[in-house]
Design an enzyme around this catalytic site. Structure first.
Site, PDB file in Angstrom:
ATOM      1  N   ILE A 116     -13.978  46.432  -0.291  1.00 20.43           N
ATOM      2  CA  ILE A 116     -13.694  47.717   0.349  1.00 20.43           C
ATOM      3  C   ILE A 116     -14.864  47.981   1.312  1.00 20.43           C
ATOM      4  O   ILE A 116     -14.723  48.649   2.318  1.00 20.43           O
ATOM      5  CB  ILE A 116     -13.483  48.821  -0.715  1.00 20.43           C
ATOM      6  CG1 ILE A 116     -12.324  48.414  -1.644  1.00 20.43           C
ATOM      7  CG2 ILE A 116     -13.207  50.165  -0.047  1.00 20.43           C
ATOM      8  CD1 ILE A 116     -11.894  49.436  -2.675  1.00 20.43           C
ATOM      9  N   CYS A 117     -15.993  47.353   0.982  1.00 22.40           N
ATOM     10  CA  CYS A 117     -17.181  47.337   1.838  1.00 22.40           C
ATOM     11  C   CYS A 117     -17.045  46.197   2.846  1.00 22.40           C
ATOM     12  O   CYS A 117     -17.610  45.115   2.686  1.00 22.40           O
ATOM     13  CB  CYS A 117     -18.392  47.095   0.943  1.00 22.40           C
ATOM     14  SG  CYS A 117     -19.835  46.452   1.745  1.00 22.40           S
TER      15      CYS A 117
END
Lengths: 207, 207
Positions: A116-117
């Site tokens: 998600i990063c």
């Protein structure tokens, strides 16, 4: 054979993104290991001491399963490397040279890298492909990647290379986790999980 | 004035339900305190020592902010008492006489009692009203309550008494948390939170 996931965590990691992914994978029968990445890094190949408590982005304190030990964290040991977001956590994880090396190893080793990063894809130098991310870092990604606004983007178009899965935030963490279950354990397992979790009938996961 | 939430946690608590609720309330500016409830209870009014680590339902280890100290946990100190689910955690929380007392105090004190672990409403002896729950405990509730299958049920029909908010599982934890934000901070705040969390456009929260 039991699938194995390595989930990285650092101070400032978004605790919903971490917890939803870890918990959903455990429900699917995936063996999850969370590994603490300290800001500034630790000596390469250091023998792990007891992991330190992580203070997440909204102050929930989580004790990871282990400290990140790069020699024990490679694609020969796990099927997927997962990197949650959260502003400060994402910075620590994407700036870690150990994490950057692991991202390349999983990608080159034909395994799944899921984040998600999404900054970590760029700092690790992964080649141009389709990605998404939280909009706050969109401008850092549009030159190097084909940016999409889908909730979960699966990029698997280079033969012999790994699968890159990217997502956007806590609100997309469930579809992100279900997509990982589907890739690791098949669509039937992903479908089977949803019932007991009690999503509202109007929520069309996976979406 | 800053709103305050007390969120209970025990070994076996569902970590997504706990984390989604705590994190979403913090994003809304609510001051959250998590309190560890030990199986078997602690001496009433005991002075808190360092809280012990909680092992949640899918093995995530969380360090709560404090141990439950009933004399410091009443409706004079917080605006809402929150009880997440998770089979073993729900059993510990609903069987705790300290928790049962708190549930009654918040309800009698015209505050909000919110639970995904709906068994605690029954063990505390809350009167007949509309509730929902995870289906696995539906049969334990249908005689004493008006059982609904909505994702979040808000019961507020006894003048002078508190509001009982019940929900169903990890899949309803986001709508549960948004409903609490709406009750504590207003609908505008709840709406404002959703954008940065990046729910898929097809997800109609609140739903």
């Amino acid at each position: 054979m039991t699938k194995k996931a390595l989930i990285l965590i650092a101070d400032g990691t978004e605790e919903m993104e971490f917890t939803i992914t870890y918990d959903t994978l455990v429900r699917a029968g995936v063996e999850c290991t969370s590994a603490n990445v300290q800001s500034g890094g630790s000596p390469y190949g250091s023998v792990g001491t007891s992991p330190a408590l992580v203070v997440c982005s909204r102050s929930i304190k989580i004790l990871p399963d282990t400290n990140l030990q790069p020699l024990e964290a490679g694609p020969d040991k796990y099927d997927v490397l997962i990197i949650p977001g959260g502003l400060k956590g994402a910075e620590t994880l994407s700036q870690s040279t150990e994490v950057q090396t692991l991202v390349r190893q999983y990608y080159e080793g034909n395994k799944i890298v899921a984040m998600i990063c999404t900054l970590a894809a760029k700092t690790a130098g992964l080649p141009r492909q389709q990605v998404t991310s939280h909009p706050v870092i969109q401008n850092d990604l549009t030159t190097a990647y084909d940016y999409k606004e889908d909730s979960v983007v699966v990029s698997d178009n280079v033969p012999g290379k790994g699968i890159l899965v990217t997502s956007r935030g806590p609100g997309t963490a469930f579809p992100f986790a279900f997509k990982l279950v589907e890739l690791l354990c098949g669509k039937a397992k992903s479908d089977e999980l949803r019932g007991p979790m009690m999503f509202p009938p109007s929520v069309p996961y996976p979406c």
